[in-house]
Structure formats: C-alpha cells, structure tokens
Scaffold this motif. Structure first.
Motif, PDB file in Angstrom:
ATOM      1  N   ARG A   1       0.840  -1.204   0.000  1.00  0.00           N
ATOM      2  CA  ARG A   1       0.000   0.000   0.000  1.00  0.00           C
ATOM      3  C   ARG A   1       0.877   1.257   0.000  1.00  0.00           C
ATOM      4  O   ARG A   1       0.552   2.248  -0.668  1.00  0.00           O
ATOM      5  N   GLU A   2       1.968   1.216   0.727  1.00  0.00           N
ATOM      6  CA  GLU A   2       2.900   2.336   0.730  1.00  0.00           C
ATOM      7  C   GLU A   2       3.548   2.526  -0.647  1.00  0.00           C
ATOM      8  O   GLU A   2       3.714   3.659  -1.114  1.00  0.00           O
ATOM      9  N   ALA A   3       3.929   1.427  -1.283  1.00  0.00           N
ATOM     10  CA  ALA A   3       4.503   1.529  -2.630  1.00  0.00           C
ATOM     11  C   ALA A   3       3.500   2.182  -3.582  1.00  0.00           C
ATOM     12  O   ALA A   3       3.854   3.063  -4.378  1.00  0.00           O
ATOM     13  N   LYS A   4       2.260   1.756  -3.497  1.00  0.00           N
ATOM     14  CA  LYS A   4       1.225   2.326  -4.364  1.00  0.00           C
ATOM     15  C   LYS A   4       1.023   3.807  -4.051  1.00  0.00           C
ATOM     16  O   LYS A   4       0.847   4.626  -4.967  1.00  0.00           O
ATOM     17  N   ARG A   5       1.051   4.163  -2.786  1.00  0.00           N
ATOM     18  CA  ARG A   5       0.812   5.557  -2.392  1.00  0.00           C
ATOM     19  C   ARG A   5       1.828   6.511  -3.009  1.00  0.00           C
ATOM     20  O   ARG A   5       1.477   7.610  -3.452  1.00  0.00           O
TER      21      ARG A   5
END
Length: 270
Positions: free
Chosen positions: A128-132
């Motif tokens: 989710r952090e990578a996507k953010r």
C-alpha cells in the motif's frame, strides 16, 4: 518471521556483499535493472536495497536527468551500499522503513525492491505504501525467492545445519527468504493494496561459485542465519560452516559448483 530476521548488522553486511551477492543476487539484479530501465522512469525509489547490488546495476541505465532514491531499513547495509557506489549526483541515500515511507503521495514513476518483500512484517501495508508514492500509471517491480526446494544451495545448507543442531535446526532461510513463494497469495495481497494489474513470472538462474565453501560461507556468515547459529552455540559457527561446505562438496563436487536458484518477478501497475 522473527524480529531478528531483519537485523543485518556487525560483519553480516560485508560478508553478504562479498559472498552472498555474487552467489545469488547478481543474476537477478541484472534482470531487475533491465526491466526497470525498459520502463524509462524519471523518478525511482528503491526499498530494501541491501548492499546496493541493484543500485549498481540500475544507475548506469537511467537517464542523466533521472532521480534515484535508495533506501533500506538497516543503516549498516545502506552505508555499505553507498561505499560501493561510484559518485552519482542523481542518487540520494536514505534510511527508511518500507511500511512507512517518508515521501509524498505520487512522487515516483517506479518503486523497485529486490528480495525485500519477504522481510515486510505486514506485506499488504508495504504494498500500500509503494502504491501511495507511485504516480498514476507507475510500476512496482519486485522479486521474491521461490520455495527453498527450488534453490539448491540454500536447501543444502539448511539440511546440513539440521544435522548439526537436530533438536533446534536453524530455519531462517526456509522461514523468511524462501517463505513467501505462493504466487496466488502475492497477487491477492497486491490487489488488496489497490494494484489493478499484476504480472508474475517465475525465473530460474544458476548459482555459481569457485568452491563448495563459498556457498557455505555466504549463507552461514553472510545472512541472519549466522545469528541463529551463534544463538544456539556461539562456538560452532566455523564447524557449522565447515559441515555445510562438506555437504555441498559431497553433492556437487570439490571444485567449481553450480546449482539452480529460482524466484518470482512481479510487476504491479497503479
């Protein structure tokens, strides 16, 4: 995964880079650098960079105007990576937790991670952090090891150590580096994190060394397996390494040795 599985400190970074990187990481780093460069990213974030094998392979392939932020949770690993890298004004080194990245939303065209996702305490949170931090249309490129049975030297060493410590065999390699190989689970966790397109390719390479002792030293002294061995008996590190080398020699010969390594390569698109 145990909390100690994440601690790459002391002499581990140097041994990791000297022995483990050439043995198993360089072939996949070259593959990752090729794939990353083909996406022509202008802004790149690398997480869990370790001692910088991907950084060294990818940086020469990026455009002169690109920016490249290289991070790792372990400052000793990051320091070692920076010491190995030629001066490059495009590269910024920064200690960072992949589960709590210190960057603004939609900052990067590409997030890459070589053999780091297995160490995330909460992989969906890391994804989710990578996507953010990815821009719309950006890519998350990473790889993870396949099951330990498909990675011959790692399996040989694990089995050898079970003979040295039959009552409490060190299982770091099977538990963490090779513990996240279910492609259906990987796809599901990426989709849960919000990635719309996920492509997974299983890729085999050859692990090569000039002697059977090198894989034994690489795994027993260049990974957190060393911590597990020393926790059981601080005086047995050398004996454990010697036994692993003997097991590899018995199976693969006493001269140059080669064996299969296999990983999954994943590209997730925002």
């Amino acid at each position: 995964m145990l909390e100690t599985d994440k601690i790459f400190a002391g002499s581990i970074p140097e041994n990791y880079d000297r022995y483990t990187v050439p043995l198993i990481f360089e072939p996949f780093a070259a593959d990752m650098a090729r794939r990353a460069a083909s996406l022509s990213p202008g802004a790149v974030l690398e997480v869990a960079a370790g001692t910088g094998v991907v950084t060294r392979a990818l940086a020469p392939k990026l455009s002169p105007g690109a920016s490249y932020v290289v991070t790792d949770l372990n400052q000793p690993m990051l320091d070692f990576a920076a010491s190995r890298q030629a001066p490059d004004s495009r590269i910024q080194w920064r200690q960072a937790d992949a589960l709590a990245l210190p960057f603004e939303n939609a900052t990067f065209d590409l997030v890459c991670c070589q053999f780091g996702a297995m160490f995330f305490p909460d992989r969906t949170a890391g994804y989710r952090e990578a996507k953010r931090v990815l821009k719309p249309g950006g890519h998350f490129l990473f790889n993870v090891w396949d099951r330990i049975e498909e990675n011959v030297f790692a399996n040989d060493v694990t089995n050898a150590l079970a003979e040295i410590f039959p009552d409490d065999p060190p299982r770091f390699l099977a538990r963490t580096p090779h513990g996240y190989h279910d492609t259906a689970l990987i796809r599901s966790e990426l989709e849960s994190a919000g990635f719309s397109r996920v492509a997974i390719e299983t890729r085999a390479e050859q692990s090569r060394a000039s002697s059977p002792r090198l894989p034994a030293v690489a795994y027993c002294q260049g990974t957190v397996l060393r911590t597990e061995i020393e926790a059981r008996d601080a005086g047995k590190l050398q004996a454990a390494t010697d036994h692993a080398a003997a097991v590899i020699a018995a199976r693969h010969g006493s001269g140059e040795v080669a064996a299969k390594i296999q990983a999954h390569v994943i590209v997730a698109t925002v």
